[in-house]
Design a protein around this motif. Structure first.
Motif, PDB file in Angstrom:
ATOM      1  N   THR A 169      80.660 -33.163 147.558  1.00 26.61           N
ATOM      2  CA  THR A 169      81.138 -33.031 146.188  1.00 26.61           C
ATOM      3  C   THR A 169      81.811 -34.306 145.710  1.00 26.61           C
ATOM      4  OG1 THR A 169      83.278 -32.142 146.896  1.00 26.61           O
ATOM      5  CG2 THR A 169      81.504 -30.565 146.487  1.00 26.61           C
ATOM      6  N   VAL A 170      82.279 -35.127 146.638  1.00 27.83           N
ATOM      7  CA  VAL A 170      82.864 -36.407 146.238  1.00 27.83           C
ATOM      8  C   VAL A 170      81.953 -37.564 146.649  1.00 27.83           C
ATOM      9  CG1 VAL A 170      85.239 -35.608 146.265  1.00 27.83           C
ATOM     10  CG2 VAL A 170      84.252 -36.522 148.353  1.00 27.83           C
ATOM     11  N   MET A 171      80.711 -37.249 146.954  1.00 27.48           N
ATOM     12  CA  MET A 171      79.688 -38.263 147.206  1.00 27.48           C
ATOM     13  C   MET A 171      80.116 -39.257 148.265  1.00 27.48           C
ATOM     14  SD  MET A 171      78.487 -39.009 143.310  1.00 27.48           S
ATOM     15  CE  MET A 171      80.058 -39.736 142.921  1.00 27.48           C
ATOM     16  N   CYS A 172      80.443 -38.765 149.433  1.00 25.55           N
ATOM     17  CA  CYS A 172      81.030 -39.633 150.447  1.00 25.55           C
ATOM     18  C   CYS A 172      80.031 -40.145 151.468  1.00 25.55           C
ATOM     19  CB  CYS A 172      82.169 -38.890 151.163  1.00 25.55           C
ATOM     20  SG  CYS A 172      83.385 -39.994 151.877  1.00 25.55           S
ATOM     21  N   GLY A 173      78.773 -39.695 151.423  1.00 27.33           N
ATOM     22  CA  GLY A 173      77.807 -40.180 152.387  1.00 27.33           C
ATOM     23  C   GLY A 173      77.481 -41.646 152.156  1.00 27.33           C
ATOM     24  N   MET A 174      77.035 -42.321 153.210  1.00 27.81           N
ATOM     25  CA  MET A 174      76.706 -43.741 153.114  1.00 27.81           C
ATOM     26  C   MET A 174      75.670 -44.006 152.024  1.00 27.81           C
ATOM     27  SD  MET A 174      76.902 -46.902 154.001  1.00 27.81           S
ATOM     28  CE  MET A 174      77.781 -47.037 155.563  1.00 27.81           C
ATOM     29  N   GLU A 175      74.660 -43.163 151.956  1.00 25.44           N
ATOM     30  CA  GLU A 175      73.615 -43.379 150.957  1.00 25.44           C
ATOM     31  C   GLU A 175      74.173 -43.323 149.541  1.00 25.44           C
ATOM     32  OE1 GLU A 175      69.306 -41.492 149.558  1.00 25.44           O
ATOM     33  OE2 GLU A 175      70.242 -40.841 151.435  1.00 25.44           O
ATOM     34  N   LYS A 176      75.067 -42.372 149.286  1.00 26.99           N
ATOM     35  CA  LYS A 176      75.665 -42.248 147.961  1.00 26.99           C
ATOM     36  C   LYS A 176      76.517 -43.470 147.629  1.00 26.99           C
ATOM     37  CE  LYS A 176      74.126 -38.233 146.630  1.00 26.99           C
ATOM     38  NZ  LYS A 176      73.239 -38.111 145.453  1.00 26.99           N
ATOM     39  N   ARG A 177      77.238 -43.968 148.633  1.00 29.59           N
ATOM     40  CA  ARG A 177      78.074 -45.142 148.395  1.00 29.59           C
ATOM     41  C   ARG A 177      77.207 -46.361 148.056  1.00 29.59           C
ATOM     42  NH1 ARG A 177      81.526 -45.022 153.706  1.00 29.59           N
ATOM     43  NH2 ARG A 177      80.381 -43.126 154.161  1.00 29.59           N
ATOM     44  N   ILE A 178      76.100 -46.506 148.795  1.00 28.71           N
ATOM     45  CA  ILE A 178      75.198 -47.627 148.516  1.00 28.71           C
ATOM     46  C   ILE A 178      74.603 -47.503 147.112  1.00 28.71           C
ATOM     47  CG2 ILE A 178      73.009 -48.699 149.176  1.00 28.71           C
ATOM     48  CD1 ILE A 178      73.713 -48.038 152.081  1.00 28.71           C
ATOM     49  N   GLU A 179      74.275 -46.276 146.718  1.00 26.28           N
ATOM     50  CA  GLU A 179      73.755 -46.047 145.368  1.00 26.28           C
ATOM     51  C   GLU A 179      74.769 -46.494 144.316  1.00 26.28           C
ATOM     52  OE1 GLU A 179      70.896 -45.085 144.295  1.00 26.28           O
ATOM     53  OE2 GLU A 179      69.863 -43.957 145.857  1.00 26.28           O
TER      54      GLU A 179
END
Length: 577
Positions: free
Chosen positions: A405-415
């Motif tokens: 819900t807070v977009m904490c995965g590595m992929e989301k951060r890179i996005e």
């Protein structure tokens, strides 16, 4: 973000047949020239206590007069001399593309002159509530508060700081921005006083007891000003933001910082430009007159057109807030800022972070910087809010929260970093270079690498790269090629970290291939970072000169002066406008 510099030094063991020195202004000198040293003294901190005066704080009567005095004395400094982002980027691009030739050397000289400017921030464009709205599409608010702390309070506070400093109790822990000793003292942390006023804690050692009482004293001195003046001012400023939820604003952290030489055994002349990831609003209060003339202390960067989406932390774009002792500045999380104090000066400041807390019982779980996570631009695929995307990505990279819900995965951060980099955000471009070098873009097959490649092609097609980099990228793997290209964009935007990282990569390649053009371009990039005050870049530049001299078999002063790398190094510190 951590980049490993000077890997190429481990590749060669160089016999230094010529010894070079770097003076304080980064001028590279041969062994044929004398090297002059220089020493600086440090002024003492003022003293003498007295409390009270809080209820008689003169803001309402004197505010307009003080501000008028400021505008009259500061604004005339540099209307014609202040460089623009376009000018800085154009010169930097010329220095890189015209690497080592006359046009490139002239660009380096002009940049050296621009880097020497120390220009005051202009508060005269504030509205009648003394708040500068930088960008209507974001918050980006700055508010000037003259004479927040009266003289008696400052003197009492500084006396208490001196006692703490004499016991060497300022923190030596590495700062989160630059890793140097932080030289700070926390008074409030996560909304609570570090040491609440209560009866003595049993079992304390004498020094522990004295330290606790010292922190409590410092907290008590500034408490009424922080909670009864600064907090309402912060809420008032946020009312100008369409995304304000200022009723939930609270004091999160209160701490003091020292800058200067030999403070508790450490040195700190500044802190590099950054965004406050965990502070919705930040207050900085000057406790001395070091920043009074607008040439030292807290700065932001000013661009000629914020609507372009670009950003830069280049030294020439710094604008220093002219703050007399007792003056304060409030700014929102999305205002780029840093500190720079000239050698020989000592600075003390009080910093307050304000964050948001849950307004109802259902939101008790802490959320990473909720003003970032809940921002509507996070849910808009067409948003170009490059600051938000970079700062949120940084916040998520520095937390242990693992929640989709807070977009904490590595992929989301890179996005998030990719979206920011697509708008030429200098920090995001540099961060993407590091992520590519680390192989982080392989977390989802080749999808992220493809997105990164397409983004870079939009920014600068392969055919338009400098020829030496085109050849380099052809010989690299995908991740290395992407790193080089992201660092190039960050370097042209003026980011010294990107300039050093790319120069480091070029020197690694040059020591393996013997390519002279790579070495010259590396010298240019190290020079660009050294101009901005980066000491490690200056040291690396010196080593590049030594390597170049050895590889060319230089034996005379004339041959030394004619070395392309030496010409680059000297042009980088020879001012010319």
């Amino acid at each position: 973000m951590k980049i490993q510099y000077r890997k190429w030094l481990k590749m060669n063991s160089i016999l230094f047949v010529l010894r070079l020195s770097v003076c304080n202004s980064f001028v590279v000198r041969s062994h044929f020239d004398p090297v002059r040293s220089r020493s600086d003294g440090s002024p003492a901190v003022s003293d003498k206590p007295n409390k009270e005066k809080f209820l008689r704080h003169p803001r309402s009567v004197r505010f307009e007069n003080l501000r008028a005095e400021y505008v009259n004395t500061i604004t005339a400094t540099s209307a014609t001399t202040a460089p623009s982002l376009t000018q800085v980027q154009s010169l930097t691009e010329t220095a890189i593309y015209e690497c080592g030739n006359d046009a490139g050397l002239d660009a380096l000289r002009k940049l050296a002159a621009l880097c020497e400017l120390r220009i005051p921030y202009d508060f005269s464009n504030h509205d009648n509530t003394h708040t500068n709205i930088i960008d209507g599409s974001n918050e980006r608010l700055i508010s000037y508060i003259p004479q927040l702390l009266p003289q008696s309070t400052r003197e009492e506070f500084l006396n208490a700081v001196q006692r703490m400093e004499s016991n060497e109790w300022l923190s030596q822990n590495p700062d989160s921005v630059d890793g140097l000793p932080s030289l700070h003292l926390n008074l409030v942390s996560n909304g609570e006083p570090l040491f609440p006023n209560e009866k003595d804690i049993g079992g304390e050692e004498p020094k522990e007891h004295e330290f606790r009482l010292g922190i409590q004293q410092l907290h008590d001195i500034v408490h009424p000003f922080v909670y009864n003046l600064l907090l309402p001012e912060a809420k008032k400023m946020l009312q100008k933001s369409a995304r304000s939820s200022a009723t939930s604003l609270r004091v999160s952290d209160v701490f003091l910082r020292r800058y200067g030489q030999n403070i508790c055994g450490g040195n700190r002349n500044g802190i590099s430009a950054h965004y406050d990831v965990f502070s919705r609003v930040t207050a900085v209060v000057a406790l001395d007159d070091v920043a009074a003339d607008g040439r030292n202390g807290l700065f932001t960067t000013v661009l000629e057109d914020d609507s372009t989406g670009q950003t830069s932390n280049h030294k020439a774009l710094r604008r220093f807030f002219p703050l007399h002792a007792g003056d304060g500045v409030l700014h929102t999380w999305d205002v780029l800022h840093g500190v720079d104090v000239e050698p020989g000066l000592n600075r003390t400041s009080l910093i307050v972070w304000f964050d948001e807390f849950p307004e109802n019982e259902e939101e008790k779980e802490p959320m990473v910087s909720p003003w970032l996570v809940k921002h509507p631009d996070n849910h808009n695929d067409h948003s170009v809010n490059h600051i938000l995307h970079f700062v949120l990505g940084s916040a998520l990279s520095n937390t242990n929260v693992d929640d989709e819900t807070v977009m904490c995965g590595m992929e989301k951060r890179i996005e998030l970093f990719l979206r920011s980099a697509s708008q030429r955000n200098s920090f995001a471009l540099t961060r993407m270079g590091s992520l590519c070098e680390e192989g982080a873009l392989t977390v989802n097959g080749q999808i992220l690498e493809k997105k990164a490649f397409d983004l870079l092609e939009d920014l600068r097609p392969t055919a338009k790269l400098p020829p030496v980099l085109q050849e380099l990228c052809n010989n690299h793997t995908s991740s290395q090629e992407l790193a080089v290209r992201f660092w190039l964009e960050g370097a042209i935007s003026g980011n010294p970290l990107a300039q050093k990282a790319l120069a480091d990569e070029l020197m690694l390649e040059s020591t393996q291939s013997g390519n002279e053009q790579l070495r010259i371009l590396a010298a240019v990039l190290f020079s660009l970072a050294a101009q901005q005050g980066d000491q490690s870049a200056s040291e690396s530049l010196c080593r590049v000169v030594e390597l170049d001299v050895v590889s060319r078999g230089v034996e005379t002063k004339e041959a030394f002066s004619n070395s392309p790398v030496v010409r680059v190094a000297n042009a980088a510190v020879t001012t010319s406008l």
